[in-house]
Scaffold this active site. Sequence first.
Site, short mmCIF file in Angstrom:
data_model
loop_
_atom_site.label_atom_id
_atom_site.label_comp_id
_atom_site.label_asym_id
_atom_site.label_seq_id
_atom_site.Cartn_x
_atom_site.Cartn_y
_atom_site.Cartn_z
CB CYS A 94 -5.67 9.95 -6.89
SG CYS A 94 -4.67 9.42 -5.49
CG HIS A 192 -8.72 13.03 -3.81
ND1 HIS A 192 -9.24 12.10 -4.69
CD2 HIS A 192 -7.50 12.55 -3.44
CE1 HIS A 192 -8.39 11.10 -4.83
NE2 HIS A 192 -7.32 11.35 -4.09
#
Length: 240
Positions: A94, A192
């Site tokens: 990310c 994630h």
Amino acid sequence: MTEALRIALVLPDLLGTYGDRGNVLVLEKRLRWRGIATETVTILSSSEQLPSSCDLYVIGGGEDVAQQAAVRFLNRGKGLRRAVGRGAPVLGICGGLQVLGTEFTTGDGVRHDGLGLVDAVTIPGQGRAIGEVSTESTIDGVGMLTGFENHLGRTVLGSGSSPLGRVVRGTGNGHDDAEGAVTGRVVCTYLHGPVLARNPALADLLLGWAVGHPLPELPELPALEALRAERTRPPARARK
């Protein structure tokens, strides 16, 4: 390998969103299950600099201000650049993807230089990408990847990088059906979960690179197999 394999957890005090440190726990476990000793080296923003001698580096996600601070820290001493130069694998997640990229623009419209270890430019999108993602990996043997995303950035890859996967469900990079970025042994993703808990083949790919050879397979847990089957199932509107 006679010495412990050293895994660097990079700046968890800045880049530790959504339990991304769990990826290090997965790497440790999968090494120990194979009888390989491991040592985790945690590098905080208060550290003098990042060592270049670790075998594998994990960088999590964070907010705009944290990403800027991370770039400043990682440019100090050039330890990560030296590690990448000798072939050490890196996982960026990310915000870690954006930090490792060429440049990123924060929510206030200001452009910032990244580390340039992947050829990727990130700008803010019109809205946050939130939800489950399924992506077919471009790396042989990794297969379908699953995870969840929660990010505003939209990332465009240059010719120096290739996508980690092609999006089947979700947003990913938000450009050209791409998800993540790969340059050499620097692997980045918006997923994630933690991503390595949900995708053990990706964990083993990184560990094989770090060890220097492919690792023997491990039996997978039925619960994980069931989760992956559920999360990679086509959306209802696409079923026949």
